[in-house]
Design a protein around this motif. Structure first.
Motif, mmCIF file in Angstrom:
data_model
loop_
_atom_site.group_PDB
_atom_site.id
_atom_site.type_symbol
_atom_site.label_atom_id
_atom_site.label_comp_id
_atom_site.label_asym_id
_atom_site.label_seq_id
_atom_site.Cartn_x
_atom_site.Cartn_y
_atom_site.Cartn_z
ATOM 1 N N GLY A 291 86.651 26.493 20.364
ATOM 2 C CA GLY A 291 85.128 26.013 20.460
ATOM 3 C C GLY A 291 85.308 24.684 19.394
ATOM 4 N N ARG A 292 86.060 24.397 18.568
ATOM 5 C CA ARG A 292 85.792 23.393 17.615
ATOM 6 C C ARG A 292 86.313 22.048 18.610
ATOM 7 N NH1 ARG A 292 85.883 22.442 11.924
ATOM 8 N NH2 ARG A 292 85.220 20.300 11.726
ATOM 9 N N ASN A 293 85.296 21.685 19.333
ATOM 10 C CA ASN A 293 85.609 20.510 20.237
ATOM 11 C C ASN A 293 84.208 19.629 20.416
ATOM 12 O OD1 ASN A 293 84.455 21.570 22.569
ATOM 13 N ND2 ASN A 293 86.407 22.818 22.576
ATOM 14 N N LYS A 294 84.338 18.904 21.029
ATOM 15 C CA LYS A 294 83.171 17.829 21.254
ATOM 16 C C LYS A 294 82.210 18.492 22.104
ATOM 17 C CE LYS A 294 81.768 13.114 22.132
ATOM 18 N NZ LYS A 294 82.417 11.947 22.678
ATOM 19 N N THR A 295 82.647 19.351 22.873
ATOM 20 C CA THR A 295 81.410 20.126 23.758
ATOM 21 C C THR A 295 80.676 21.041 22.981
ATOM 22 O OG1 THR A 295 82.954 19.697 25.733
ATOM 23 C CG2 THR A 295 81.313 21.204 25.863
ATOM 24 N N PHE A 296 81.276 21.850 22.143
ATOM 25 C CA PHE A 296 80.848 23.036 21.661
ATOM 26 C C PHE A 296 80.519 22.841 20.153
ATOM 27 C CE2 PHE A 296 83.252 24.645 24.979
ATOM 28 C CZ PHE A 296 82.393 25.138 25.982
ATOM 29 N N TRP A 297 81.002 21.772 19.448
ATOM 30 C CA TRP A 297 80.552 21.847 18.026
ATOM 31 C C TRP A 297 79.919 20.436 17.744
ATOM 32 C CZ3 TRP A 297 81.881 25.476 14.619
ATOM 33 C CH2 TRP A 297 81.766 24.941 13.096
ATOM 34 N N THR A 298 79.184 20.566 16.788
ATOM 35 C CA THR A 298 78.284 19.567 16.203
ATOM 36 C C THR A 298 78.865 18.876 14.864
ATOM 37 O OG1 THR A 298 76.271 20.410 17.170
ATOM 38 C CG2 THR A 298 75.921 18.892 15.424
ATOM 39 N N GLU A 299 78.977 17.958 14.974
ATOM 40 C CA GLU A 299 79.788 17.169 13.631
ATOM 41 C C GLU A 299 78.992 16.918 12.657
ATOM 42 O OE1 GLU A 299 83.289 16.452 12.822
ATOM 43 O OE2 GLU A 299 83.327 18.217 14.227
ATOM 44 N N ASN A 300 77.851 16.516 12.858
ATOM 45 C CA ASN A 300 76.875 16.057 11.739
ATOM 46 C C ASN A 300 75.457 16.418 12.228
ATOM 47 O OD1 ASN A 300 76.023 13.731 13.185
ATOM 48 N ND2 ASN A 300 77.905 12.643 12.468
ATOM 49 N N TYR A 301 74.425 16.558 11.401
ATOM 50 C CA TYR A 301 73.153 16.831 11.484
ATOM 51 C C TYR A 301 72.307 15.956 10.279
ATOM 52 C CZ TYR A 301 74.271 21.424 13.654
ATOM 53 O OH TYR A 301 74.516 22.297 14.640
ATOM 54 N N LEU A 302 71.449 15.319 10.719
ATOM 55 C CA LEU A 302 70.405 14.611 9.928
ATOM 56 C C LEU A 302 69.180 15.152 10.049
ATOM 57 C CD1 LEU A 302 69.840 12.206 7.795
ATOM 58 C CD2 LEU A 302 69.647 10.659 9.790
ATOM 59 N N TYR A 303 68.671 15.700 8.819
ATOM 60 C CA TYR A 303 67.115 16.322 9.069
ATOM 61 C C TYR A 303 66.423 15.374 8.234
ATOM 62 C CZ TYR A 303 68.820 20.805 10.929
ATOM 63 O OH TYR A 303 69.355 21.578 11.879
#
Length: 394
Positions: A291-303
């Motif tokens: 699951g740790r791949n570009k399809t299922f994992w979000t690398e960063n969030y900016l709120y």
């Protein structure tokens, strides 16, 4: 019989006291029994060595004995192994290897290195091992024309750090390439600065390959460096100021548009103030997980966080609450520019099943009544997987 080495050593150590036999130690000259050979084709030669056990046995038979207080104990140890004391010496105290044995060319220099247990040989066999590394210059390999398979292969990189992928594309229009196999020591989860080694080898018999094409491959390995690839932002400071300004302006625009369409009294909105951001960056993983791949994992969030001031109609009072919009997987290009779609964002859901809502009197608002709850839901719950920074004026 290497498998009994540990057993024999324990047996020796358990044998009461050891005493030296004879007046001096026997010197064992190891180098004289080694023969190094090379064969094959120039650039694909292989090296091997042999140890002349028969000659060694002949030279040292009866001269090497276990140094035990009681000769009966020596006989017991020899009986356990089924070997002579000369064989035991070689088995327990002597080993050697070539520093390079494949893909050799005429003129290459290889070295046979010894790895010997000198103290054990002295204490338990009453002998001194005499040896030195043996240097050998490769010669006699059959010379044929050279063919470099790396002249007919393209190695490219795709995706975004830390998920950069290497692709090997051979040019099969070159007939020889039909019989060359390429393998990489690593193809996925690459980052800028990483190196990968690609190995080229002949599928099937080298002799058949040479017979068919009259050539032999001249280069079997090549190293490539990952560079000039985009990466996911790991620090909010990487995002250019003009992009930050555009995103924060977008957030206010989104909220005001929602108010205009959904509030019964849009004029009750007093102000929308951007008060900072929470930036979450994925923690690096030591090992890959499902699951740790570009399809299922979000690398960063900016709120991007906004403080809303409004007049609540019933009961009539001034209220303050908090709203956000979020951008995820923000990429930084090799030239430092930022790749983000200003219109690709998330915000608190306004549908029938909205959960990010609160009530004041008879009126329902989308957002958070306090900053603490917003931070808990969007930041704190993710701290096991993400590092975060905050510029929010709390």
């Amino acid at each position: 019989m290497k498998k009994i080495k540990g057993l024999l050593l324990l047996g020796m150590m358990a044998v009461a006291m050891f005493a030296l036999t004879g007046c001096g130690k026997t010197t064992v000259n190891l180098n004289k029994y080694i023969t190094i050979r090379c064969e094959g084709y120039d650039s694909l030669g292989t090296a091997s060595f042999t140890f002349d056990y028969e000659a060694f046995e002949k030279d040292y038979s009866g001269k090497i004995k276990l140094s035990t207080k009681d000769s009966n104990e020596m006989k017991m140890l020899v009986l356990m192994s089924g070997e002579s004391s000369e064989e035991l010496l070689l088995d327990m105290c002597v080993s050697q290897s070539l520093d390079q044995a494949k893909n050799l060319s005429n003129g290459d220099t290889i070295t046979l290195k010894w790895n010997c247990e000198d103290e054990m040989a002295s204490e338990y066999f009453n002998c001194k091992l005499n040896y030195s590394d043996i240097t050998y210059t490769v010669s006699g390999l059959t010379e044929v024309e050279k063919f470099n398979p790396f002249d007919y292969v393209e190695v490219s990189f795709s995706e975004t750090e830390p998920y950069i992928h290497a692709t090997i594309t051979p040019n099969y229009d070159q007939q020889e390439m039909q019989y060359i196999r390429f393998t990489a020591d690593k193809e996925d989860h690459l980052c800028n600065g990483d190196t990968i080694t690609i190995t080229a080898s002949i599928s099937g018999s080298v002799d058949t390959f040479v017979e068919n094409y009259g050539v032999v491959i001249s280069e079997t390995e090549r190293t490539y460096t990952v560079e000039d690839m985009p990466h996911y932002a790991t620090d909010v400071a990487e995002i250019p100021a003009d992009i930050m300004d555009a995103m924060s302006a977008k957030g206010e625009e989104v909220f005001r548009a929602y108010v205009a369409s959904n509030w019964s009294k849009p004029e009750n909105l007093i102000s929308v103030t951007y008060i900072g951001n929470y930036f979450l960056s994925s923690k690096p993983l030591e090992t890959e997980v499902w699951g740790r791949n570009k399809t299922f994992w979000t690398e960063n969030y900016l709120y991007l966080i906004y403080k809303i001031t409004a007049t609540n109609p019933d009961p009539e009072e001034t209220i303050e609450f908090y709203y956000y919009i979020n951008y995820a997987d923000i990429e930084i290009q090799p030239d430092g520019t930022c790749s983000v779609d200003i219109n690709s964002y998330t915000a608190p859901d306004t549908g029938w099943f909205a959960t990010e809502i609160f009530k004041v009197g008879n009126y329902t608002y989308v957002g958070y009544a306090n900053l603490e709850t917003l931070k808990q839901n969007k930041v704190t719950e993710r701290i096991n997987d993400y590092e975060y920074t905050s510029s929010v004026q709390e």
